[in-house]
Design an enzyme around this catalytic site. Structure first.
Site, PDB file in Angstrom:
ATOM      1  N   TYR A   1       0.854  -1.192   0.000  1.00  0.00           N
ATOM      2  CA  TYR A   1       0.000   0.000   0.000  1.00  0.00           C
ATOM      3  C   TYR A   1       0.886   1.237   0.000  1.00  0.00           C
ATOM      4  O   TYR A   1       1.895   1.310   0.712  1.00  0.00           O
ATOM      5  CB  TYR A   1      -0.908   0.013   1.242  1.00  0.00           C
ATOM      6  CG  TYR A   1      -1.812   1.221   1.316  1.00  0.00           C
ATOM      7  CD1 TYR A   1      -3.100   1.176   0.792  1.00  0.00           C
ATOM      8  CD2 TYR A   1      -1.371   2.407   1.889  1.00  0.00           C
ATOM      9  CE1 TYR A   1      -3.924   2.291   0.847  1.00  0.00           C
ATOM     10  CE2 TYR A   1      -2.188   3.523   1.947  1.00  0.00           C
ATOM     11  CZ  TYR A   1      -3.466   3.452   1.416  1.00  0.00           C
ATOM     12  OH  TYR A   1      -4.269   4.561   1.467  1.00  0.00           O
TER      13      TYR A   1
ATOM     14  N   GLU B   1      -3.318   7.583  -4.180  1.00  0.00           N
ATOM     15  CA  GLU B   1      -3.446   6.343  -3.411  1.00  0.00           C
ATOM     16  C   GLU B   1      -3.264   5.158  -4.355  1.00  0.00           C
ATOM     17  O   GLU B   1      -4.046   4.982  -5.285  1.00  0.00           O
ATOM     18  CB  GLU B   1      -4.808   6.270  -2.724  1.00  0.00           C
ATOM     19  CG  GLU B   1      -4.953   5.047  -1.829  1.00  0.00           C
ATOM     20  CD  GLU B   1      -6.301   5.004  -1.108  1.00  0.00           C
ATOM     21  OE1 GLU B   1      -6.326   4.583   0.056  1.00  0.00           O
ATOM     22  OE2 GLU B   1      -7.313   5.400  -1.713  1.00  0.00           O
TER      23      GLU B   1
END
Length: 390
Positions: A141, A228
């Site tokens: 992530y 993101e």
């Protein structure tokens, strides 16, 4: 709330309030992939298709001997993979045989996809992103967002990624690293190395650091509010690949990001917000029954609070600003009456720069043109209020 905002709130560094509606430009995945590629970020090859024949041709090009491709619905909302089309088809993202793409595309293009983030109305799927099926592993992530606590960009990274990143942050906060970046200095070699170490990259660390710096350059040069990447994964050679990403851009930067803002897909936006932006009105639709038209954001929010205090529910936030003209007021009323849930309209104006007589003229014109069928309550105070009352 997006994963980045949720992660920023965990721990000592606070992020923006994810419950506050924000009007930032978002782009589709295929547009974001192109933008990332322009900054040297590794992304899976893919082709956008606006029709079934285009999807078939794209699948042939992306097959590359594997016999399979990834077909992704393009909507401005997350949760596509677990979404459901109103036609009944399960899933907005499919890995399928190349020969099956035509049948799948017929079921997806032009249909409405409902996900956890779209609400029950769903979003229209006007195009598909047909991508090469990658052999990816070690999902991670990565995110950059503007952080109030540090007063600048904040990089959030985790050696594990995927759909459960929020759960991971809650259960294993020690696996999350947060690196605030000085906006004046930019990301340093030491910070890039720290982030790569936190990601537990198995391949070339110097190449991984260049990917991190490329994502930061994308964030700064494109006036992003958020980048993101979830997952940020590795290919069999250990190279980092931005497998899926969500990009947000600051509306205030439209004057210098014209190419970016030309990508805006108005079919994905509330039509009332689209109409409001064309008339330079600040509008956000809510789910209440009392339409509000106010001048000034502070007074608008106070008006909404008063409505709630007395047992009502505001149907919208609508700030006409301090320099609205008569026709803008008429258009504001058109937007308010587009909402079938509105049972009454409250106008609350405190005239400073905004003149009450201009507001009054606009209200009268709107009432005549639209033949209002709901009760209207008007409060005018300030500049030219006596003229306005006449």
């Amino acid at each position: 709330a997006c994963g980045a905002a949720a992660l920023a709130k965990s721990g000592a560094t606070s992020g923006p309030n994810p419950t506050v509606t924000r009007r930032f430009l978002n782009v589709h995945e295929y547009q974001g992939a192109k933008r990332m590629g322009d900054f040297g970020v590794n992304v899976p090859p893919g082709i956008v298709a606006f029709s079934v024949p285009e999807a078939v041709e794209a699948a042939k090009k992306m097959d590359q001997g594997s016999g399979e491709v990834v077909v992704k619905s393009q909507i401005l909302a997350g949760g596509r993979g677990l979404g459901t089309f109103k036609s009944g088809l399960q899933g907005g993202v499919h890995i399928c045989k190349t020969e099956k793409v035509e049948g799948l595309a017929w079921q997806m293009i032009g249909e409405t996809l409902v996900t956890k983030q779209t609400g029950p109305a769903g979003k229209p799927v006007n195009c598909l992103y047909v991508a090469k099926k990658m052999q990816l592993q070690n999902e991670k992530y990565f995110a950059i967002l503007l952080d109030r606590g540090s007063g600048g960009p904040l990089v959030i990274a985790c050696s594990e990624g995927g759909t459960s990143i929020e759960d991971l942050a809650e259960k294993y906060p020690d696996k999350i690293i947060k690196v605030p970046i000085d906006i004046n200095t930019g990301i340093t070699e030491e910070q890039a190395s720290q982030i790569v170490d936190g990601l537990e990259v198995s391949g070339d660390k110097a190449a991984a650091a260049e990917q991190v710096k490329g994502l930061y350059k994308l964030f700064v040069d494109s006036d992003c509010t958020m980048v993101e990447v979830n997952p940020l994964a590795e290919d069999p050679e250990g190279n980092l690949i931005a497998a899926d990403a969500k990009l947000g851009f600051d509306d205030n930067a439209e004057f210098r990001q014209k190419e970016l803002f030309s990508m805006k897909d108005e079919s994905q936006i509330d039509p009332r917000e689209v109409a409001a932006s064309k008339w330079d009105l600040n509008y956000i639709g809510l789910d209440g029954e009392i339409g509000c038209m106010v001048n000034g954001a502070g007074l608008a929010m106070a008006t909404m609070d008063i409505i709630k205090l007395h047992g009502g529910t505001p149907a919208n936030f609508l700030d006409v600003g301090g320099s609205a003209e008569k026709q803008q007021i008429v258009e504001a009323f058109k937007i308010l009456t587009m909402d079938e849930h509105v049972k009454a309209i409250l106008v609350n104006i405190f005239g400073g720069i905004m003149k009450c007589d201009v507001i009054a003229a606009g209200i009268v014109a709107a009432a005549k043109e639209l033949e209002l069928k709901v009760p209207l309550v008007v409060r005018l105070e300030g500049t030219n209020v006596e003229i306005g009352k006449k």
